[in-house]
Design a protein around this motif. Structure first.
Motif, PDB file in Angstrom:
ATOM      1  N   VAL A  42      27.742 -17.865 -18.726  1.00  0.00           N
ATOM      2  CA  VAL A  42      28.116 -17.949 -17.493  1.00  0.00           C
ATOM      3  C   VAL A  42      26.758 -17.432 -16.824  1.00  0.00           C
ATOM      4  O   VAL A  42      26.813 -18.051 -15.287  1.00  0.00           O
ATOM      5  N   PRO A  43      26.540 -16.472 -17.350  1.00  0.00           N
ATOM      6  CA  PRO A  43      25.552 -15.992 -16.222  1.00  0.00           C
ATOM      7  C   PRO A  43      24.050 -17.275 -15.659  1.00  0.00           C
ATOM      8  O   PRO A  43      24.076 -17.438 -14.708  1.00  0.00           O
ATOM      9  N   ALA A  44      23.984 -17.626 -16.460  1.00  0.00           N
ATOM     10  CA  ALA A  44      22.976 -18.595 -15.900  1.00  0.00           C
ATOM     11  C   ALA A  44      23.572 -19.989 -15.509  1.00  0.00           C
ATOM     12  O   ALA A  44      22.087 -20.660 -14.889  1.00  0.00           O
ATOM     13  N   ILE A  45      24.820 -20.174 -15.642  1.00  0.00           N
ATOM     14  CA  ILE A  45      24.944 -21.591 -14.812  1.00  0.00           C
ATOM     15  C   ILE A  45      25.447 -20.674 -13.162  1.00  0.00           C
ATOM     16  O   ILE A  45      25.148 -21.250 -12.323  1.00  0.00           O
ATOM     17  N   LEU A  46      26.046 -19.363 -13.158  1.00  0.00           N
ATOM     18  CA  LEU A  46      25.460 -18.123 -11.561  1.00  0.00           C
ATOM     19  C   LEU A  46      24.474 -18.796 -10.682  1.00  0.00           C
ATOM     20  O   LEU A  46      24.259 -18.446  -9.816  1.00  0.00           O
ATOM     21  N   ALA A  47      23.655 -18.044 -12.389  1.00  0.00           N
ATOM     22  CA  ALA A  47      22.191 -17.756 -11.279  1.00  0.00           C
ATOM     23  C   ALA A  47      21.891 -19.754 -10.913  1.00  0.00           C
ATOM     24  O   ALA A  47      21.116 -19.463  -9.422  1.00  0.00           O
ATOM     25  N   ALA A  48      22.442 -20.910 -11.812  1.00  0.00           N
ATOM     26  CA  ALA A  48      21.264 -22.456 -11.425  1.00  0.00           C
ATOM     27  C   ALA A  48      21.917 -21.874  -9.361  1.00  0.00           C
ATOM     28  O   ALA A  48      21.662 -22.264  -9.406  1.00  0.00           O
ATOM     29  N   LEU A  49      23.415 -21.724  -9.690  1.00  0.00           N
ATOM     30  CA  LEU A  49      24.186 -22.253  -8.448  1.00  0.00           C
ATOM     31  C   LEU A  49      23.390 -20.906  -7.892  1.00  0.00           C
ATOM     32  O   LEU A  49      23.592 -21.860  -6.472  1.00  0.00           O
ATOM     33  N   LEU A  50      23.305 -20.089  -7.938  1.00  0.00           N
ATOM     34  CA  LEU A  50      22.651 -19.251  -7.059  1.00  0.00           C
ATOM     35  C   LEU A  50      21.077 -19.639  -6.280  1.00  0.00           C
ATOM     36  O   LEU A  50      20.932 -19.704  -5.009  1.00  0.00           O
ATOM     37  N   VAL A  51      20.325 -20.849  -6.915  1.00  0.00           N
ATOM     38  CA  VAL A  51      19.083 -21.205  -6.704  1.00  0.00           C
ATOM     39  C   VAL A  51      19.531 -22.319  -6.318  1.00  0.00           C
ATOM     40  O   VAL A  51      18.862 -22.307  -4.821  1.00  0.00           O
ATOM     41  N   LEU A  52      20.710 -23.221  -6.261  1.00  0.00           N
ATOM     42  CA  LEU A  52      20.777 -23.887  -5.275  1.00  0.00           C
ATOM     43  C   LEU A  52      21.301 -23.539  -4.068  1.00  0.00           C
ATOM     44  O   LEU A  52      20.448 -23.907  -3.370  1.00  0.00           O
ATOM     45  N   CYS A  53      22.040 -22.371  -4.452  1.00  0.00           N
ATOM     46  CA  CYS A  53      21.930 -22.177  -2.678  1.00  0.00           C
ATOM     47  C   CYS A  53      21.007 -21.683  -2.438  1.00  0.00           C
ATOM     48  O   CYS A  53      20.868 -21.925  -0.310  1.00  0.00           O
ATOM     49  N   GLY A  54      19.869 -20.664  -2.319  1.00  0.00           N
ATOM     50  CA  GLY A  54      19.050 -20.715  -1.498  1.00  0.00           C
ATOM     51  C   GLY A  54      17.494 -21.725  -1.846  1.00  0.00           C
ATOM     52  O   GLY A  54      17.224 -21.507  -0.173  1.00  0.00           O
ATOM     53  N   ILE A  58      16.479 -22.750   2.221  1.00  0.00           N
ATOM     54  CA  ILE A  58      15.143 -22.785   2.670  1.00  0.00           C
ATOM     55  C   ILE A  58      14.941 -24.683   3.190  1.00  0.00           C
ATOM     56  O   ILE A  58      14.614 -24.440   4.331  1.00  0.00           O
ATOM     57  N   LEU A  59      15.644 -25.639   3.129  1.00  0.00           N
ATOM     58  CA  LEU A  59      16.050 -26.796   3.067  1.00  0.00           C
ATOM     59  C   LEU A  59      16.217 -26.909   4.687  1.00  0.00           C
ATOM     60  O   LEU A  59      16.055 -27.552   5.118  1.00  0.00           O
ATOM     61  N   ARG A  60      17.374 -26.241   4.859  1.00  0.00           N
ATOM     62  CA  ARG A  60      17.706 -26.127   6.241  1.00  0.00           C
ATOM     63  C   ARG A  60      17.139 -26.001   6.778  1.00  0.00           C
ATOM     64  O   ARG A  60      16.685 -26.543   8.005  1.00  0.00           O
ATOM     65  N   SER A  61      16.708 -24.917   6.892  1.00  0.00           N
ATOM     66  CA  SER A  61      15.970 -24.426   7.359  1.00  0.00           C
ATOM     67  C   SER A  61      14.267 -25.052   8.228  1.00  0.00           C
ATOM     68  O   SER A  61      13.926 -24.969   8.507  1.00  0.00           O
ATOM     69  N   ARG A  62      13.858 -25.429   7.073  1.00  0.00           N
ATOM     70  CA  ARG A  62      12.929 -27.005   7.142  1.00  0.00           C
ATOM     71  C   ARG A  62      13.317 -27.812   8.231  1.00  0.00           C
ATOM     72  O   ARG A  62      12.538 -29.020   9.157  1.00  0.00           O
TER      73      ARG A  62
END
Length: 172
Positions: A42-54, A58-62
């Motif tokens: 579960v922490p790995a899944i949540l961490a991956a989702l956090l990375v995707l949100c980040g 980043i993509l939206r800012s560009r």
């Protein structure tokens, strides 16, 4: 480009990557754990989702530098109406003046989170969670009182049901 989105996106990606690395240090193959029951899943899944949100930030800012201009020009504001609110930017934005400054919002968020933590264990879990969610919605003007109460109550019961009844996680 919104500099805040870029900065926030980088922070989220780095935080998510650190949490993902930490989740890999948790037991994965010890006896008694299947891969889907490992404490690190579960922490790995949540961490991956956090990375995707980040990465999304980043993509939206560009790619969408006019995102916030389009958002403030929308007919239906997302957070609140502009009735009786100050307009500090002069562009007809729908947020009160204090919502444009990060400092007060961050302090209010931390204060609300600390109050929630202090309530846990002293007040029944569902009541504390409902009060926290309702308070957050009202504080940041996400909805009216009745709608905030409904959302807070429904979210609280849903969270309790999913974690306590389905996943058998004991809640404070």
């Amino acid at each position: 480009m919104e500099k805040k989105d870029l900065t926030s996106g980088i922070v989220l990606v780095l935080t998510g990557a650190a949490f993902f690395a930490g989740s890999l240090l948790l037991p994965w193959k010890d006896t008694g754990y299947d891969w889907f029951g490992a404490p690190g899943l579960v922490p790995a899944i949540l961490a991956a989702l956090l990375v995707l949100c980040g990465l999304r930030l980043i993509l939206r800012s560009r790619k969408e530098p006019d995102f916030y201009a389009r958002l403030s020009a929308a007919e239906t504001p997302l957070l609140c109406s502009d009735e009786d609110e100050e307009d500090v930017s002069g562009e007809g934005t729908a947020h009160p003046a204090w919502m444009h400054r990060e400092g007060p919002r961050a302090v209010l968020t931390v204060t609300l989170c600390c109050a929630y933590v202090l309530l846990l264990g002293r007040v029944p879990y569902m009541a504390a969670t409902a009060a926290f969610i309702t308070g957050f919605i009202l504080l940041f003007r996400g909805a009216g009182i009745l709608k905030a109460l409904f959302i807070g109550g429904a979210a609280s019961v849903s969270i309790w049901f999913v974690f306590y009844k389905i996943f058998a996680v004991f809640l404070p």
